[in-house]
Scaffold this motif. Structure first.
Motif, PDB file in Angstrom:
ATOM      1  N   TYR A   3      59.828  50.705  21.410  1.00  0.00           N
ATOM      2  CA  TYR A   3      60.823  51.759  21.572  1.00  0.00           C
ATOM      3  C   TYR A   3      61.176  52.354  20.211  1.00  0.00           C
ATOM      4  O   TYR A   3      61.413  51.605  19.252  1.00  0.00           O
ATOM      5  CB  TYR A   3      62.089  51.201  22.202  1.00  0.00           C
ATOM      6  CG  TYR A   3      61.861  50.578  23.560  1.00  0.00           C
ATOM      7  CD1 TYR A   3      61.456  49.253  23.676  1.00  0.00           C
ATOM      8  CD2 TYR A   3      62.058  51.309  24.725  1.00  0.00           C
ATOM      9  CE1 TYR A   3      61.230  48.673  24.912  1.00  0.00           C
ATOM     10  CE2 TYR A   3      61.841  50.745  25.962  1.00  0.00           C
ATOM     11  CZ  TYR A   3      61.416  49.420  26.051  1.00  0.00           C
ATOM     12  OH  TYR A   3      61.199  48.854  27.273  1.00  0.00           O
ATOM     13  N   GLY A  17      56.807  46.026  24.931  1.00  0.00           N
ATOM     14  CA  GLY A  17      57.195  47.416  25.050  1.00  0.00           C
ATOM     15  C   GLY A  17      57.785  47.840  23.716  1.00  0.00           C
ATOM     16  O   GLY A  17      58.602  47.119  23.160  1.00  0.00           O
ATOM     17  N   GLY A  75      50.664  54.072  23.064  1.00  0.00           N
ATOM     18  CA  GLY A  75      50.484  52.683  23.474  1.00  0.00           C
ATOM     19  C   GLY A  75      49.202  52.507  24.269  1.00  0.00           C
ATOM     20  O   GLY A  75      48.518  53.473  24.606  1.00  0.00           O
ATOM     21  N   THR A 118      56.883  52.565  25.164  1.00  0.00           N
ATOM     22  CA  THR A 118      55.449  52.611  25.427  1.00  0.00           C
ATOM     23  C   THR A 118      54.904  51.188  25.325  1.00  0.00           C
ATOM     24  O   THR A 118      55.285  50.443  24.420  1.00  0.00           O
ATOM     25  CB  THR A 118      54.729  53.568  24.461  1.00  0.00           C
ATOM     26  OG1 THR A 118      53.351  53.691  24.827  1.00  0.00           O
ATOM     27  CG2 THR A 118      54.818  53.107  23.014  1.00  0.00           C
ATOM     28  N   GLN A 119      54.053  50.815  26.253  1.00  0.00           N
ATOM     29  CA  GLN A 119      53.552  49.453  26.327  1.00  0.00           C
ATOM     30  C   GLN A 119      52.345  49.264  25.411  1.00  0.00           C
ATOM     31  O   GLN A 119      51.416  50.080  25.418  1.00  0.00           O
ATOM     32  CB  GLN A 119      53.167  49.102  27.763  1.00  0.00           C
ATOM     33  CG  GLN A 119      52.617  47.701  27.942  1.00  0.00           C
ATOM     34  CD  GLN A 119      53.661  46.622  27.668  1.00  0.00           C
ATOM     35  OE1 GLN A 119      54.863  46.821  27.884  1.00  0.00           O
ATOM     36  NE2 GLN A 119      53.207  45.467  27.183  1.00  0.00           N
ATOM     37  N   GLN A 134      61.591  56.415  25.538  1.00  0.00           N
ATOM     38  CA  GLN A 134      61.475  55.768  26.840  1.00  0.00           C
ATOM     39  C   GLN A 134      60.661  54.483  26.801  1.00  0.00           C
ATOM     40  O   GLN A 134      60.664  53.717  27.760  1.00  0.00           O
ATOM     41  CB  GLN A 134      60.834  56.747  27.850  1.00  0.00           C
ATOM     42  CG  GLN A 134      59.310  56.817  27.808  1.00  0.00           C
ATOM     43  CD  GLN A 134      58.752  57.652  26.670  1.00  0.00           C
ATOM     44  OE1 GLN A 134      59.492  58.121  25.789  1.00  0.00           O
ATOM     45  NE2 GLN A 134      57.444  57.860  26.684  1.00  0.00           N
ATOM     46  N   LEU A 184      51.550  54.557  17.221  1.00  0.00           N
ATOM     47  CA  LEU A 184      52.560  55.059  18.140  1.00  0.00           C
ATOM     48  C   LEU A 184      53.223  56.290  17.543  1.00  0.00           C
ATOM     49  O   LEU A 184      53.425  56.369  16.330  1.00  0.00           O
ATOM     50  CB  LEU A 184      53.616  53.988  18.411  1.00  0.00           C
ATOM     51  CG  LEU A 184      53.107  52.632  18.898  1.00  0.00           C
ATOM     52  CD1 LEU A 184      54.297  51.716  19.198  1.00  0.00           C
ATOM     53  CD2 LEU A 184      52.222  52.772  20.110  1.00  0.00           C
ATOM     54  N   GLU A 229      57.644  59.207  23.570  1.00  0.00           N
ATOM     55  CA  GLU A 229      56.756  58.285  22.884  1.00  0.00           C
ATOM     56  C   GLU A 229      55.349  58.368  23.458  1.00  0.00           C
ATOM     57  O   GLU A 229      55.161  58.658  24.643  1.00  0.00           O
ATOM     58  CB  GLU A 229      57.256  56.846  23.044  1.00  0.00           C
ATOM     59  CG  GLU A 229      58.578  56.568  22.363  1.00  0.00           C
ATOM     60  CD  GLU A 229      58.940  55.101  22.444  1.00  0.00           C
ATOM     61  OE1 GLU A 229      60.118  54.778  22.644  1.00  0.00           O
ATOM     62  OE2 GLU A 229      58.015  54.270  22.326  1.00  0.00           O
ATOM     63  N   SER A 230      54.372  58.074  22.632  1.00  0.00           N
ATOM     64  CA  SER A 230      52.988  58.022  23.075  1.00  0.00           C
ATOM     65  C   SER A 230      52.196  57.108  22.155  1.00  0.00           C
ATOM     66  O   SER A 230      52.677  56.726  21.079  1.00  0.00           O
ATOM     67  CB  SER A 230      52.371  59.426  23.081  1.00  0.00           C
ATOM     68  OG  SER A 230      52.381  59.975  21.782  1.00  0.00           O
ATOM     69  N   CYS A 290      56.535  59.166  18.158  1.00  0.00           N
ATOM     70  CA  CYS A 290      57.820  59.428  18.803  1.00  0.00           C
ATOM     71  C   CYS A 290      58.237  60.827  18.388  1.00  0.00           C
ATOM     72  O   CYS A 290      58.627  61.039  17.230  1.00  0.00           O
ATOM     73  CB  CYS A 290      58.838  58.384  18.376  1.00  0.00           C
ATOM     74  SG  CYS A 290      60.506  58.650  19.000  1.00  0.00           S
TER      75      CYS A 290
END
Length: 121
Positions: free
Chosen positions: A94, A92, A9, A115-116, A113, A20, A6-7, A22
């Motif tokens: 997911y 968070g 955030g 991402t915040q 995993q 976001l 994931e990216s 995934c």
């Protein structure tokens, strides 16, 4: 094996936007259903958006009209576009993908995993 990364955030002001991503890698025959979940501090994980392999989408009432789930099958990547973000969206996030690894294997759930996302007022 299949891995999800994931990216996207980060920290954003209220009213801002984030997207976001995934990305799934590994042995993938078909990406079926997908979903995005979130878990805020002291809260249970909740589904934010989901989509079937046929393209039917569903959204939590709290994000309808602001969030959009989509996919790029060529890249085995799913996205969550988040607009008009609010402080209560802080959590968070997911991704969950249902993936068939081989033509003769059963679909399985895979999770990213996390991402915040933090939205400041």
């Amino acid at each position: 094996q299949v891995q999800l990364v994931e990216s996207g955030g980060g920290l954003v002001q209220a009213g801002g936007s984030l997207r976001l991503s995934c990305a799934a890698s590994g042995s993938i025959f078909r990406l079926n259903a997908m979903g995005w979940y979130r878990q805020g501090p002291g809260k249970q994980r909740e589904v934010v958006a989901a989509a079937t392999s046929g393209g039917t989408t569903n959204y939590a009432d709290s994000v309808k009209g602001r969030f959009s789930i989509s996919r790029d099958n060529a890249k085995n990547t799913v996205y969550l576009q988040m607009n008009s973000l609010k402080p209560e969206d802080t959590a968070g996030y997911y991704c969950q993908l249902v993936i068939r690894q081989y033509y003769n294997s059963a679909p399985r759930d895979y999770w990213g995993q996390g991402t915040q996302v933090t939205v400041s007022s």
